[in-house]
Design a protein around this motif. Structure first.
Motif, PDB file in Angstrom:
ATOM      1  N   LEU A   1      -0.528  -3.092  -1.237  1.00 49.48           N
ATOM      2  CA  LEU A   1      -0.319  -3.469  -2.649  1.00 49.48           C
ATOM      3  C   LEU A   1      -1.681  -3.110  -3.401  1.00 49.48           C
ATOM      4  CD1 LEU A   1       1.181  -7.014  -2.642  1.00 49.48           C
ATOM      5  CD2 LEU A   1       2.554  -4.977  -3.197  1.00 49.48           C
ATOM      6  N   TYR A   2      -2.708  -3.314  -2.753  1.00 43.68           N
ATOM      7  CA  TYR A   2      -3.937  -2.938  -3.349  1.00 43.68           C
ATOM      8  C   TYR A   2      -4.015  -1.078  -3.574  1.00 43.68           C
ATOM      9  CZ  TYR A   2      -8.953  -2.251  -4.143  1.00 43.68           C
ATOM     10  OH  TYR A   2     -10.169  -1.505  -4.790  1.00 43.68           O
ATOM     11  N   LEU A   3      -3.377  -0.498  -2.329  1.00 43.86           N
ATOM     12  CA  LEU A   3      -3.366   0.885  -2.660  1.00 43.86           C
ATOM     13  C   LEU A   3      -2.397   1.236  -3.545  1.00 43.86           C
ATOM     14  CD1 LEU A   3      -3.374   1.930   1.198  1.00 43.86           C
ATOM     15  CD2 LEU A   3      -5.373   2.039  -0.416  1.00 43.86           C
ATOM     16  N   LEU A   4      -1.378   0.645  -3.706  1.00 45.53           N
ATOM     17  CA  LEU A   4      -0.439   0.848  -4.746  1.00 45.53           C
ATOM     18  C   LEU A   4      -0.892   0.603  -6.035  1.00 45.53           C
ATOM     19  CD1 LEU A   4       2.993  -0.364  -3.211  1.00 45.53           C
ATOM     20  CD2 LEU A   4       2.200   2.106  -3.751  1.00 45.53           C
ATOM     21  N   TYR A   5      -1.813  -0.228  -6.231  1.00 48.18           N
ATOM     22  CA  TYR A   5      -2.504  -0.620  -7.620  1.00 48.18           C
ATOM     23  C   TYR A   5      -3.405   0.383  -7.946  1.00 48.18           C
ATOM     24  CZ  TYR A   5      -5.926  -2.993 -10.600  1.00 48.18           C
ATOM     25  OH  TYR A   5      -6.771  -3.344 -11.637  1.00 48.18           O
ATOM     26  N   LEU A   6      -3.987   0.776  -7.089  1.00 44.44           N
ATOM     27  CA  LEU A   6      -5.015   2.002  -7.487  1.00 44.44           C
ATOM     28  C   LEU A   6      -4.174   3.256  -7.496  1.00 44.44           C
ATOM     29  CD1 LEU A   6      -7.684   1.648  -4.550  1.00 44.44           C
ATOM     30  CD2 LEU A   6      -7.740   0.660  -7.082  1.00 44.44           C
TER      31      LEU A   6
ATOM     32  N   ILE B   1       0.905  -9.820   6.955  1.00 47.65           N
ATOM     33  CA  ILE B   1       0.093 -10.209   5.755  1.00 47.65           C
ATOM     34  C   ILE B   1      -0.868  -9.387   5.120  1.00 47.65           C
ATOM     35  CG2 ILE B   1      -0.897 -12.188   4.419  1.00 47.65           C
ATOM     36  CD1 ILE B   1       0.748 -14.038   6.238  1.00 47.65           C
ATOM     37  N   VAL B   2      -1.838  -9.150   6.225  1.00 42.94           N
ATOM     38  CA  VAL B   2      -3.030  -8.151   5.776  1.00 42.94           C
ATOM     39  C   VAL B   2      -2.403  -6.822   5.373  1.00 42.94           C
ATOM     40  CG1 VAL B   2      -4.979  -7.094   6.763  1.00 42.94           C
ATOM     41  CG2 VAL B   2      -4.546  -9.337   7.455  1.00 42.94           C
ATOM     42  N   LEU B   3      -1.593  -6.323   6.205  1.00 41.80           N
ATOM     43  CA  LEU B   3      -1.085  -4.828   5.778  1.00 41.80           C
ATOM     44  C   LEU B   3      -0.463  -4.905   4.424  1.00 41.80           C
ATOM     45  CD1 LEU B   3       0.516  -3.695   9.236  1.00 41.80           C
ATOM     46  CD2 LEU B   3      -1.506  -2.915   8.129  1.00 41.80           C
ATOM     47  N   THR B   4       0.543  -5.992   4.150  1.00 41.89           N
ATOM     48  CA  THR B   4       1.205  -6.090   2.765  1.00 41.89           C
ATOM     49  C   THR B   4       0.081  -6.198   1.659  1.00 41.89           C
ATOM     50  OG1 THR B   4       2.886  -7.151   3.846  1.00 41.89           O
ATOM     51  CG2 THR B   4       2.728  -7.342   1.562  1.00 41.89           C
ATOM     52  N   LEU B   5      -0.902  -6.932   1.885  1.00 37.51           N
ATOM     53  CA  LEU B   5      -2.057  -6.990   0.876  1.00 37.51           C
ATOM     54  C   LEU B   5      -2.796  -5.629   0.735  1.00 37.51           C
ATOM     55  CD1 LEU B   5      -3.578 -10.417   1.634  1.00 37.51           C
ATOM     56  CD2 LEU B   5      -2.092  -9.774  -0.264  1.00 37.51           C
TER      57      LEU B   5
END
Length: 371
Positions: A47-52, A40-44
């Motif tokens: 997703l944040y890195l992809l958002y950036l 769950i932590v790795l997925t979040l």
């Protein structure tokens, strides 16, 4: 909808679909991305890195990019993103190299004929497939006549072959020629004849122990010292031979691994049926060994295709050489990112296509993987 509260007689209950949470995309996400606190932590974080990253990449590559301009300075005046104008202006050189412009239709025709030659090889439902195989066998001669010029066509020096066309020619020739040679080397290495086995082992180990770039240097420079004075040996042909034998040595080891995975009982069963050595290999052993070896063979072919860029070191102008030449132009100097990304996209399309076909072939031939 089916009434789930109704009582049915034994044996008459209809088949019901599985619950929503045990199938489909939601189930896949729960099982693969959210099945533990760490995941769950790795997925979040992902997703944040992809958002950036993703918006910045899209802005650079598409939204703020410039596709039509006459120089790097003009690109910077129009937009702040990538300057794809260089790839647009030099597209012909990237694809065809320095092949005469008025004869580039021959390369286009060769590409179309190549796709037609692949149809019966890659697709077993090709109509009149047995006749198409005859054309596929004749295609190398047709391609040579079209590209080099014979039978009344205007001749073109092989040194004019360049750009991505040269990479494809070297890659396809190496792939097509090295597979049967590698199979023969693998069989020779497992032969009961000591001389044949020793020669195959020496050849395979020597070629696998030498970098490809060394073999290319031997083909381009040292080979001339061993030829009679006045003898001319086309450089592209020398490169094709070296690439083929280099790939064949690796294919031989991949196929040998597949042969060793075949149970001995298969060979004994073929012998019990009265099949001779070559009959048992062709009908029983090799089909199973090649199915097992598909991932390794395709992996070798992908690596070989990418290694075709090494020919730029011995003076042949492949797509990488064209890119370097374009960057040396003062008008386009400083666009290395755009050039190498464009070249990477060309190679990715070809390599990804080979990988996907490999997966399709594995599933089709039931190589033991889960479907």
């Amino acid at each position: 909808m089916t009434d789930t509260t109704r009582t049915y007689e034994p044996g008459t209950h209809p088949s019901l679909p599985p619950p929503m949470l045990t199938r489909g995309p939601i189930f896949w996400v729960r099982q693969n991305l959210l099945n533990s606190p760490l995941n769950i932590v790795l997925t979040l974080v992902s997703l944040y890195l992809l958002y950036l990253m993703v918006p910045a990449i899209l802005n650079w590559a598409f939204f703020d990019a410039v596709f039509v301009a006459g120089s790097r300075e003009e690109c910077r005046e129009i937009g702040s993103g990538a300057c794809w104008a260089l790839a647009n202006v030099r597209f012909g050189q990237f694809i065809y190299g320095f092949y005469p412009e008025h004869l580039r239709w021959r390369i286009d025709l060769t590409a179309v004929l190549f796709v037609l030659a692949l149809l019966p090889v890659l697709w077993d439902k090709t109509p009149y497939r047995q006749y198409w195989f005859i054309y596929s066998g004749l295609f190398p001669v047709i391609a040579f006549v079209l590209l080099v010029g014979k039978l009344g066509l205007e001749p073109v020096e092989t040194t004019k072959l360049g750009g991505f066309t040269l990479n494809v020619v070297i890659g396809v020739t190496g792939i097509v020629a090295s597979l049967p040679l590698g199979i023969l080397l693998a069989l020779g290495r497992r032969s009961h004849m000591p001389i044949v086995r020793m020669l195959c082992v020496m050849f395979i180990e020597f070629i696998r122990g030498v970098p490809l770039i060394t073999l290319l240097f031997i083909a381009s420079t040292m080979l001339n010292y061993f030829l009679p004075p006045g003898t001319t040996f086309d450089l592209v042909l020398r490169v094709l031979i070296m690439v083929t034998i280099f790939s064949a040595a690796y294919i031989a080891e991949v196929v040998r691994g597949g042969l060793q995975a075949i149970p001995k009982g298969q060979i004994e069963a073929a012998d019990a049926m009265g099949l001779r050595y070559w009959q048992s290999m062709r009908l029983v052993v090799l089909p199973q060994a090649l199915k097992i070896s598909i991932p390794g063979i395709v992996n070798t072919f992908v690596g070989l295709f990418k290694d075709t860029t090494l020919v730029v070191i011995i003076g042949l102008t492949d797509v990488l050489g064209v890119g370097r030449a374009a960057l040396s132009d003062a008008k386009w100097n400083g666009l290395a990112w755009e050039v190498y990304v464009f070249i990477a996209i060309l190679f990715f399309i070809c390599c990804f296509s080979m990988a996907r076909y490999s997966i399709y072939l594995e599933k089709k031939l039931h190589t033991g993987h889960k479907r």
